[in-house]
Design an enzyme around this catalytic site. Structure first.
Site, mmCIF file in Angstrom:
data_model
loop_
_atom_site.group_PDB
_atom_site.id
_atom_site.type_symbol
_atom_site.label_atom_id
_atom_site.label_comp_id
_atom_site.label_asym_id
_atom_site.label_seq_id
_atom_site.Cartn_x
_atom_site.Cartn_y
_atom_site.Cartn_z
ATOM 1 N N GLU A 1 0.871 -1.165 0.000
ATOM 2 C CA GLU A 1 0.000 0.000 0.000
ATOM 3 C C GLU A 1 0.916 1.224 0.000
ATOM 4 O O GLU A 1 1.793 1.339 0.863
ATOM 5 C CB GLU A 1 -0.893 0.011 1.245
ATOM 6 C CG GLU A 1 -1.825 1.203 1.224
ATOM 7 C CD GLU A 1 -2.823 1.258 2.371
ATOM 8 O OE1 GLU A 1 -2.840 0.338 3.211
ATOM 9 O OE2 GLU A 1 -3.574 2.250 2.414
ATOM 10 N N LYS B 1 3.897 0.750 10.089
ATOM 11 C CA LYS B 1 4.035 1.947 9.257
ATOM 12 C C LYS B 1 3.462 3.168 9.959
ATOM 13 O O LYS B 1 3.961 4.272 9.793
ATOM 14 C CB LYS B 1 3.312 1.741 7.922
ATOM 15 C CG LYS B 1 4.160 1.064 6.870
ATOM 16 C CD LYS B 1 3.539 1.273 5.489
ATOM 17 C CE LYS B 1 3.087 -0.052 4.919
ATOM 18 N NZ LYS B 1 2.386 0.080 3.639
ATOM 19 N N ARG C 1 5.538 -13.008 9.712
ATOM 20 C CA ARG C 1 6.100 -11.663 9.525
ATOM 21 C C ARG C 1 7.533 -11.609 10.036
ATOM 22 O O ARG C 1 7.914 -12.379 10.910
ATOM 23 C CB ARG C 1 5.319 -10.632 10.352
ATOM 24 C CG ARG C 1 3.902 -10.429 9.963
ATOM 25 C CD ARG C 1 3.252 -9.441 10.927
ATOM 26 N NE ARG C 1 3.636 -8.069 10.620
ATOM 27 C CZ ARG C 1 3.018 -7.325 9.717
ATOM 28 N NH1 ARG C 1 1.991 -7.788 9.054
ATOM 29 N NH2 ARG C 1 3.419 -6.089 9.487
HETATM 30 P P1 ATP Z 1 -0.444 -1.614 6.607
HETATM 31 O O1 ATP Z 1 -0.709 -1.569 8.046
HETATM 32 O O2 ATP Z 1 -0.332 -0.282 5.968
HETATM 33 O O3 ATP Z 1 -1.293 -2.589 5.827
HETATM 34 P P2 ATP Z 1 1.692 -3.390 5.958
HETATM 35 O O4 ATP Z 1 3.001 -3.421 6.651
HETATM 36 O O5 ATP Z 1 0.839 -4.579 5.950
HETATM 37 O O6 ATP Z 1 1.009 -2.156 6.565
HETATM 38 P P3 ATP Z 1 1.524 -3.349 3.097
HETATM 39 O O7 ATP Z 1 1.991 -2.301 2.192
HETATM 40 O O8 ATP Z 1 0.085 -3.696 3.089
HETATM 41 O O9 ATP Z 1 1.975 -2.897 4.512
HETATM 42 O O10 ATP Z 1 2.386 -4.653 2.893
HETATM 43 C C1 ATP Z 1 2.711 -5.190 1.640
HETATM 44 C C2 ATP Z 1 3.105 -6.630 1.793
HETATM 45 O O11 ATP Z 1 4.193 -6.756 2.670
HETATM 46 C C3 ATP Z 1 1.971 -7.474 2.357
HETATM 47 O O12 ATP Z 1 1.856 -8.660 1.590
HETATM 48 C C4 ATP Z 1 2.410 -7.779 3.743
HETATM 49 O O13 ATP Z 1 1.944 -9.041 4.150
HETATM 50 C C5 ATP Z 1 3.930 -7.729 3.644
HETATM 51 N N1 ATP Z 1 4.522 -7.347 4.924
HETATM 52 C C6 ATP Z 1 4.258 -6.237 5.632
HETATM 53 N N2 ATP Z 1 4.948 -6.226 6.794
HETATM 54 C C7 ATP Z 1 5.670 -7.371 6.824
HETATM 55 C C8 ATP Z 1 6.588 -7.949 7.751
HETATM 56 N N3 ATP Z 1 6.889 -7.347 8.898
HETATM 57 N N4 ATP Z 1 7.144 -9.133 7.430
HETATM 58 C C9 ATP Z 1 6.857 -9.745 6.269
HETATM 59 N N5 ATP Z 1 6.005 -9.260 5.361
HETATM 60 C C10 ATP Z 1 5.417 -8.078 5.620
#
Ligand code: ATP
Ligand code: MG
Length: 569
Positions: A43, A280, A270
């Site tokens: 996002e 974020k 994660r």
């Molecule tokens: P938000 O709270 O804005 O959704 P987010 O960290 O999930 O934050 P995204 O941009 O939706 O951000 O994440 C993009 C991809 O990265 C998603 O598939 C998510 O699962 C993965 N991702 C996000 N944070 C992690 C993490 N700490 N470890 C592994 N993958 C992650």
């Protein structure tokens, strides 16, 4: 569409992680016509962090491994929080990590027309309804995992009325928050996500790509699976918190897919790192409140911060490989990441001399106006790296810590009457100390043994200590920034009762304004250059660095002193 068909063979490759195994098995079974297409779906509401790097390595990595493709899809369904600045940064960071999506750059907003069409169809089929309640009222009716929810009083509206209201929602007739479109599924479902989830909400902020075309925006659960489907994604790999969403993902995909093709969601753990936060929202707070210098502050867990700090893509990828992918959550030690960084920098960094806390040494028996150059190995780990010249003269700087007036036993550095070797140059002996009126040491008077330079008869003479040094006359001034962990609590996210800002490490940045570096360092301080300041650590020029005012970031110290400090209390 490019060919991403995988040739199945009968020998399951060794060393696959569980996601790769699932993918491999699907390919073996001939699912989706043997196609493999993953996606990375950020996002654009912030910069990517090391957690995203783990997802990127998985999404792009598995596609590479089995000859498939990986799309970059911006999940831009909330114009309130999203910005093109983030889109650009995300592209740069993925490329820097070493992955490429070719021409497969997509946006969830590309699918707004199809998603809207599907919503209209579901309304007509009696599978969705407009709810006039506030989100608080809706939340209050959700029930709990052990208690069924309460049906909305608007649940039995006719398809005609729902369609009329939904179209008017999108025409901008109603205020934000006054109505939502919900799926009509089951308010008593064991899976909370099935309790009439919200599909669309009204947002009037213009969208960075679609402008004011839409006044309703799809929720994640109504957008993600279908976007995967519209895009031809076969494996939608995400993190474990989406496990309970998977039935809903499948529910909406079922409205579109047939037996020839359907995307499948697979979840892994994660990445969580010690001494930092990964949310974020929290990272954005640090940036907005000026608690760090920006998203790319070298203390941030962002990809851009790590790049600026001097971490390499290879070390980040190595670290992610080391921690692996599992089905349970864990907290990963930042020491492991730092270990990978040291390992890589040891291989590639150019060895140079820099003195962070200079103490002047005058070599009294060295002629006043004489100058020599000594030859320094650029990197003993890399035979191809060559050598460079370094000037030597009568006045040099050494590290203040490398001298003690009253040394304890086993202090092998400089002390009154003691001898040390100047790395790559002569052996010197401390003859006298010069102090100011307050008793502070301002200078050391030494003699040198002229026979001890490389190539001379006394070159092999052994002394216990070897010090780094720079020639005072030739050295350049530089600012040096020393970083420590951003938080002084191991897992800030596990302290819900404390404001995360209170857990920031007050000493996470220390600035040394007048370090002395050998001229070669400044001459070669192009962005991205990796240096080892010998005996001090790994350094890289900061983005603030200019030829007039060089600035260096310490990427990492040579040894993990932190672990020692922790152990000794
Ligand atoms: P938000 O709270 O804005 O959704 P987010 O960290 O999930 O934050 P995204 O941009 O939706 O951000 O994440 C993009 C991809 O990265 C998603 O598939 C998510 O699962 C993965 N991702 C996000 N944070 C992690 C993490 N700490 N470890 C592994 N993958 C992650
Ligand atoms: Mg997310």
């Amino acid at each position: 569409m490019c060919d991403n068909t995988v040739n199945p063979d009968n020998n399951t490759p060794k060393g696959l992680n569980f996601v790769e195994e699932e993918v491999y098995n699907d390919l073996q079974a001939g699912k989706n016509g043997g196609r493999l297409n993953t996606r990375f779906p950020p996002e654009p509401n912030g910069y990517l962090h090391i957690g995203h790097a783990k997802a990127i390595c998985m999404d792009f990595g598995v596609a590479e491994k089995f000859g498939g493709t990986c799309n970059l899809r911006f999940d831009d369904t909330n114009p309130v929080k999203e910005d093109v600045e983030y889109v650009d940064a995300i592209r740069e960071d993925i490329h820097w990590l070493g992955f490429d999506w070719g021409d497969r750059e997509y946006y969830a907003s590309d699918y707004f027309p199809q998603l809207f069409e599907l919503a209209v169809r579901l309304i007509k089929e009696g599978k969705a309804y407009v709810d006039d309640q506030t989100s608080e009222e809706i939340a209050a009716q959700k029930g709990t995992p052990t208690q069924p929810g309460i049906e909305s009083p608007y649940r039995s509206r006719t398809p005609e009325e729902n369609l009329d209201l939904f179209l008017r929602m999108n025409a901008g007739e109603f205020e934000e928050g006054s109505r939502v479109l919900r799926a009509k599924i089951d308010m008593a479902s064991d899976n909370m996500h099935f309790r009439d989830p919200i599909m669309y909400r009204i947002i009037k902020t213009p969208h960075h790509r679609t402008g004011t075309t839409w006044k309703v925006y799809p929720m994640y659960d109504f957008a993600h699976g279908q976007s995967d489907y519209f895009e031809g994604v076969t494996h939608s790999i995400c993190t474990l918190e989406f496990v309970p969403h998977r039935p809903l993902y499948n529910y909406f995909v079922d409205e579109l897919a047939d037996e020839t093709y359907r995307p499948r969601q697979i979840e892994f753990n994660r990445l969580n790192l010690t001494y930092t936060v990964m949310s974020k929202r929290k990272l954005l707070t640090l940036v907005k409140e000026g608690l760090v210098a920006g998203w790319d502050d070298p203390r941030m867990p962002t990809i851009s911060g790590m790049r600026r700090r001097g971490f390499t893509p290879a070390s980040i990828r190595k670290f992610i490989d080391t921690i692996g992918y599992t089905r349970y959550e864990a907290l990963n030690s930042v020491s492991l990441l730092e270990h990978a960084v040291r390992d890589d920098l040891n291989r590639i960094a150019t060895r140079v001399m820099a003195v962070l806390n200079p103490l002047k040494v005058t070599i009294v028996n060295y002629p006043e106006d004489k100058e020599e150059t000594v030859t320094m190995e650029n990197n003993p780990e890399d035979p191809e790296s060559g050598v460079h010249e370094m000037p030597f003269s009568r006045e040099i700087f050494i590290e203040r810590d490398d001298f003690m007036e009253n040394p304890p036993k086993k202090f092998f550095r400089l002390a009154p009457g003691a001898e040390v070797r100047l790395k790559g140059a002569y052996i010197i002996k401390c003859e006298d100390i010069v102090k100011d009126a307050d008793g502070n040491i301002t200078e050391l008077l030494c003699t040198y043994d002229p026979d001890t330079l490389s190539g001379m008869p006394g070159a092999a003479r052994k002394v216990k200590g070897t010090l780094h040094w720079v020639s005072a006359r030739h050295a350049k001034d530089a600012e040096v920034r020393l970083y420590d962990r951003l938080f002084d609590v191991e897992n800030p996210a596990a302290e819900p009762d404390r404001d995360f800002r209170e857990m920031l490490n007050p000493d996470s940045l220390r600035v040394v304004e007048h370090a002395k570096v050998e001229p070669f360092v400044v001459e070669n301080a192009t962005p991205g250059t990796k240096f080892q300041f010998q005996r001090v650590g790994y350094f890289t020029p900061d983005t603030d660095s200019t030829p007039e005012t060089p600035v260096f970031n310490r990427t990492i110290a040579l040894k993990d002193t932190w672990e020692k400090v922790q152990k000794n209390g």
